[in-house]
Motif scaffolding. Structure first.
Motif, PDB file in Angstrom:
ATOM      1  N   ARG A 125     -26.147  20.978  96.003  1.00 43.96           N
ATOM      2  CA  ARG A 125     -27.409  21.381  96.638  1.00 43.96           C
ATOM      3  C   ARG A 125     -28.270  22.182  95.652  1.00 43.96           C
ATOM      4  O   ARG A 125     -29.457  21.899  95.467  1.00 43.96           O
ATOM      5  CB  ARG A 125     -27.129  22.229  97.871  1.00 43.96           C
ATOM      6  CG  ARG A 125     -28.398  22.768  98.552  1.00 43.96           C
ATOM      7  CD  ARG A 125     -28.089  23.718  99.703  1.00 43.96           C
ATOM      8  NE  ARG A 125     -27.089  23.189 100.621  1.00 43.96           N
ATOM      9  CZ  ARG A 125     -27.334  22.299 101.583  1.00 43.96           C
ATOM     10  NH1 ARG A 125     -28.561  21.853 101.761  1.00 43.96           N
ATOM     11  NH2 ARG A 125     -26.365  21.871 102.371  1.00 43.96           N
ATOM     12  N   GLU A 126     -27.672  23.176  95.016  1.00 46.26           N
ATOM     13  CA  GLU A 126     -28.441  24.016  94.084  1.00 46.26           C
ATOM     14  C   GLU A 126     -28.890  23.224  92.865  1.00 46.26           C
ATOM     15  O   GLU A 126     -29.977  23.470  92.329  1.00 46.26           O
ATOM     16  CB  GLU A 126     -27.634  25.257  93.694  1.00 46.26           C
ATOM     17  CG  GLU A 126     -27.499  26.231  94.847  1.00 46.26           C
ATOM     18  CD  GLU A 126     -26.842  27.551  94.468  1.00 46.26           C
ATOM     19  OE1 GLU A 126     -26.754  27.882  93.267  1.00 46.26           O
ATOM     20  OE2 GLU A 126     -26.418  28.274  95.400  1.00 46.26           O
ATOM     21  N   MET A 127     -28.081  22.274  92.422  1.00 48.31           N
ATOM     22  CA  MET A 127     -28.486  21.418  91.300  1.00 48.31           C
ATOM     23  C   MET A 127     -29.712  20.590  91.673  1.00 48.31           C
ATOM     24  O   MET A 127     -30.681  20.510  90.907  1.00 48.31           O
ATOM     25  CB  MET A 127     -27.334  20.493  90.888  1.00 48.31           C
ATOM     26  CG  MET A 127     -26.197  21.176  90.169  1.00 48.31           C
ATOM     27  SD  MET A 127     -24.786  20.058  89.880  1.00 48.31           S
ATOM     28  CE  MET A 127     -25.500  18.889  88.691  1.00 48.31           C
ATOM     29  N   ALA A 128     -29.667  19.948  92.844  1.00 43.98           N
ATOM     30  CA  ALA A 128     -30.788  19.103  93.273  1.00 43.98           C
ATOM     31  C   ALA A 128     -32.053  19.935  93.454  1.00 43.98           C
ATOM     32  O   ALA A 128     -33.141  19.560  92.997  1.00 43.98           O
ATOM     33  CB  ALA A 128     -30.433  18.373  94.567  1.00 43.98           C
ATOM     34  N   GLU A 129     -31.911  21.090  94.103  1.00 41.59           N
ATOM     35  CA  GLU A 129     -33.075  21.953  94.324  1.00 41.59           C
ATOM     36  C   GLU A 129     -33.601  22.511  93.005  1.00 41.59           C
ATOM     37  O   GLU A 129     -34.818  22.628  92.818  1.00 41.59           O
ATOM     38  CB  GLU A 129     -32.716  23.054  95.309  1.00 41.59           C
ATOM     39  CG  GLU A 129     -32.492  22.501  96.711  1.00 41.59           C
ATOM     40  CD  GLU A 129     -31.935  23.505  97.712  1.00 41.59           C
ATOM     41  OE1 GLU A 129     -31.584  24.645  97.313  1.00 41.59           O
ATOM     42  OE2 GLU A 129     -31.838  23.146  98.913  1.00 41.59           O
ATOM     43  N   GLY A 130     -32.708  22.824  92.079  1.00 41.74           N
ATOM     44  CA  GLY A 130     -33.127  23.305  90.763  1.00 41.74           C
ATOM     45  C   GLY A 130     -33.858  22.236  89.975  1.00 41.74           C
ATOM     46  O   GLY A 130     -34.859  22.514  89.301  1.00 41.74           O
ATOM     47  N   ALA A 131     -33.385  20.998  90.053  1.00 43.53           N
ATOM     48  CA  ALA A 131     -34.056  19.897  89.353  1.00 43.53           C
ATOM     49  C   ALA A 131     -35.449  19.672  89.928  1.00 43.53           C
ATOM     50  O   ALA A 131     -36.403  19.415  89.179  1.00 43.53           O
ATOM     51  CB  ALA A 131     -33.222  18.621  89.456  1.00 43.53           C
ATOM     52  N   LEU A 132     -35.573  19.786  91.229  1.00 42.16           N
ATOM     53  CA  LEU A 132     -36.884  19.629  91.865  1.00 42.16           C
ATOM     54  C   LEU A 132     -37.831  20.737  91.390  1.00 42.16           C
ATOM     55  O   LEU A 132     -38.978  20.480  91.025  1.00 42.16           O
ATOM     56  CB  LEU A 132     -36.712  19.679  93.382  1.00 42.16           C
ATOM     57  CG  LEU A 132     -37.826  19.114  94.235  1.00 42.16           C
ATOM     58  CD1 LEU A 132     -38.043  17.635  93.954  1.00 42.16           C
ATOM     59  CD2 LEU A 132     -37.496  19.321  95.705  1.00 42.16           C
ATOM     60  N   LYS A 133     -37.318  21.964  91.359  1.00 47.40           N
ATOM     61  CA  LYS A 133     -38.142  23.116  90.980  1.00 47.40           C
ATOM     62  C   LYS A 133     -38.540  23.078  89.504  1.00 47.40           C
ATOM     63  O   LYS A 133     -39.648  23.476  89.152  1.00 47.40           O
ATOM     64  CB  LYS A 133     -37.352  24.403  91.273  1.00 47.40           C
ATOM     65  CG  LYS A 133     -38.119  25.679  91.024  1.00 47.40           C
ATOM     66  CD  LYS A 133     -37.345  26.882  91.509  1.00 47.40           C
ATOM     67  CE  LYS A 133     -36.508  27.416  90.381  1.00 47.40           C
ATOM     68  NZ  LYS A 133     -35.832  28.674  90.699  1.00 47.40           N
ATOM     69  N   ARG A 134     -37.655  22.576  88.663  1.00 45.55           N
ATOM     70  CA  ARG A 134     -37.889  22.611  87.216  1.00 45.55           C
ATOM     71  C   ARG A 134     -38.453  21.309  86.661  1.00 45.55           C
ATOM     72  O   ARG A 134     -38.363  21.051  85.459  1.00 45.55           O
ATOM     73  CB  ARG A 134     -36.594  22.962  86.503  1.00 45.55           C
ATOM     74  CG  ARG A 134     -36.127  24.368  86.842  1.00 45.55           C
ATOM     75  CD  ARG A 134     -35.417  24.944  85.716  1.00 45.55           C
ATOM     76  NE  ARG A 134     -35.216  26.363  85.906  1.00 45.55           N
ATOM     77  CZ  ARG A 134     -34.934  27.157  84.921  1.00 45.55           C
ATOM     78  NH1 ARG A 134     -34.856  26.691  83.703  1.00 45.55           N
ATOM     79  NH2 ARG A 134     -34.742  28.428  85.144  1.00 45.55           N
ATOM     80  N   SER A 135     -39.024  20.493  87.529  1.00 42.58           N
ATOM     81  CA  SER A 135     -39.598  19.220  87.094  1.00 42.58           C
ATOM     82  C   SER A 135     -40.925  19.000  87.818  1.00 42.58           C
ATOM     83  O   SER A 135     -41.340  19.810  88.634  1.00 42.58           O
ATOM     84  CB  SER A 135     -38.628  18.078  87.408  1.00 42.58           C
ATOM     85  OG  SER A 135     -38.568  17.853  88.812  1.00 42.58           O
ATOM     86  N   ASP A 136     -41.529  17.874  87.517  1.00 41.52           N
ATOM     87  CA  ASP A 136     -42.736  17.458  88.218  1.00 41.52           C
ATOM     88  C   ASP A 136     -42.409  16.414  89.285  1.00 41.52           C
ATOM     89  O   ASP A 136     -43.293  15.719  89.774  1.00 41.52           O
ATOM     90  CB  ASP A 136     -43.759  16.886  87.229  1.00 41.52           C
ATOM     91  CG  ASP A 136     -44.280  17.948  86.280  1.00 41.52           C
ATOM     92  OD1 ASP A 136     -44.423  19.117  86.704  1.00 41.52           O
ATOM     93  OD2 ASP A 136     -44.533  17.616  85.103  1.00 41.52           O
ATOM     94  N   ALA A 137     -41.132  16.320  89.628  1.00 48.72           N
ATOM     95  CA  ALA A 137     -40.669  15.333  90.600  1.00 48.72           C
ATOM     96  C   ALA A 137     -40.895  15.828  92.026  1.00 48.72           C
ATOM     97  O   ALA A 137     -41.032  17.027  92.265  1.00 48.72           O
ATOM     98  CB  ALA A 137     -39.187  15.044  90.383  1.00 48.72           C
ATOM     99  N   ASN A 138     -40.890  14.876  92.964  1.00 46.19           N
ATOM    100  CA  ASN A 138     -40.893  15.242  94.371  1.00 46.19           C
ATOM    101  C   ASN A 138     -39.620  14.772  95.072  1.00 46.19           C
ATOM    102  O   ASN A 138     -39.466  14.930  96.278  1.00 46.19           O
ATOM    103  CB  ASN A 138     -42.162  14.734  95.088  1.00 46.19           C
ATOM    104  CG  ASN A 138     -42.408  13.260  94.896  1.00 46.19           C
ATOM    105  OD1 ASN A 138     -41.499  12.472  94.670  1.00 46.19           O
ATOM    106  ND2 ASN A 138     -43.680  12.875  94.974  1.00 46.19           N
ATOM    107  N   ILE A 139     -38.705  14.196  94.294  1.00 48.99           N
ATOM    108  CA  ILE A 139     -37.373  13.851  94.784  1.00 48.99           C
ATOM    109  C   ILE A 139     -36.387  14.010  93.622  1.00 48.99           C
ATOM    110  O   ILE A 139     -36.689  13.618  92.501  1.00 48.99           O
ATOM    111  CB  ILE A 139     -37.342  12.416  95.370  1.00 48.99           C
ATOM    112  CG1 ILE A 139     -36.012  12.113  96.024  1.00 48.99           C
ATOM    113  CG2 ILE A 139     -37.671  11.381  94.337  1.00 48.99           C
ATOM    114  CD1 ILE A 139     -36.032  10.860  96.883  1.00 48.99           C
ATOM    115  N   ALA A 140     -35.250  14.638  93.911  1.00 43.42           N
ATOM    116  CA  ALA A 140     -34.243  14.855  92.865  1.00 43.42           C
ATOM    117  C   ALA A 140     -32.861  14.581  93.434  1.00 43.42           C
ATOM    118  O   ALA A 140     -32.534  15.017  94.537  1.00 43.42           O
ATOM    119  CB  ALA A 140     -34.313  16.281  92.338  1.00 43.42           C
ATOM    120  N   VAL A 141     -32.076  13.868  92.674  1.00 44.93           N
ATOM    121  CA  VAL A 141     -30.693  13.603  93.049  1.00 44.93           C
ATOM    122  C   VAL A 141     -29.781  14.336  92.072  1.00 44.93           C
ATOM    123  O   VAL A 141     -30.091  14.427  90.881  1.00 44.93           O
ATOM    124  CB  VAL A 141     -30.388  12.084  93.082  1.00 44.93           C
ATOM    125  CG1 VAL A 141     -30.421  11.455  91.697  1.00 44.93           C
ATOM    126  CG2 VAL A 141     -29.054  11.812  93.764  1.00 44.93           C
TER     127      VAL A 141
END
Length: 157
Positions: A78-94
Motif C-alpha cells: 500500500r505504501e509503495m503504491a501510494e508513494g509511487a503515485l505521490k512521487r510521479s506524474d501518474a494517476n495510477i500506480a501499481v
C-alpha cells in the motif's frame, strides 16, 4: 493483442498515466509496458525498490511499517503504491513486493506476492496472491501478469 497492448489502449482511452513500484520483479512490469511502442503516452516512470532502504528513500515507505509487518506485506505494498503515485506524474500506480524464491519461510513462503494499486481520488487496493513454489521465473512472470490485470481491471470499471 497482448495484455500490455490492451492496457495501453485502455489507459489512453481513460487518460491514465501509469507508474510502477517494484521489488520482487525488479522492473519487469515497467519493461512489459514500455516494450510496446508508444507507451510513453501513458507510462510516466518505474521505481525499482529492491531494498528496504530504497523503499523508504524513493517511495516514503515508513520504517515503522517495514519493522512491524516486513517488506512482504499488504501494508508495505500500500505504501509503495501510494508513494509511487505521490512521487510521479501518474494517476495510477501499481506496486509489488514478494518472495520470488528460491526460499522463503513458514510465515512468508516462496511465491507470496503482495500487490498495491493506488489511484488519484480512490481508495488504494491491496491483495496477496500465493503463487506457490513454482520457481523464481514463474513467480515473477505471474506477478507481472497479475499486476497488469489489476490495472486493466480498474481501467475497465
Amino acid at each position: 493483442m497482448n495484455r500490455a497492448e490492451g492496457l495501453l489502449s485502455l489507459a489512453r482511452a481513460n487518460g491514465a498515466i501509469i507508474a510502477t513500484a517494484e521489488s520482487c520483479t525488479g522492473g519487469l512490469i515497467a519493461a512489459a509496458i514500455t516494450d510496446i511502442p508508444g507507451s510513453s503516452d501513458v507510462f510516466d516512470r518505474g521505481f525499482v525498490t529492491y531494498s528496504n532502504g530504497a523503499k523508504e528513500d524513493m517511495l516514503d515507505v515508513r520504517a515503522e511499517t517495514l519493522n512491524a509487518f516486513g517488506a512482504v506485506s499488504e501494508d508495505v505494498a500500500r505504501e509503495m503504491a501510494e508513494g509511487a503515485l505521490k512521487r510521479s506524474d501518474a494517476n495510477i500506480a501499481v506496486a509489488v513486493t514478494g518472495i520470488a524464491g528460491p526460499g522463503g519461510s513458514e510465515h512468508k513462503p516462496e511465491g507470496r506476492v503482495c500487490f498495491g494499486l493506488a489511484r488519484t481520488g480512490a481508495a488504494t487496493q491491496v491483495e496477496t496472491i500465493e503463487f506457490g513454489a513454482i520457481g523464481r521465473d514463474a513467480v515473477r512472470r505471474a506477478t507481472v501478469d497479475h499486476a497488469l490485470n489489476m490495472i486493466v481491471g480498474v481501467l475497465k470499471a
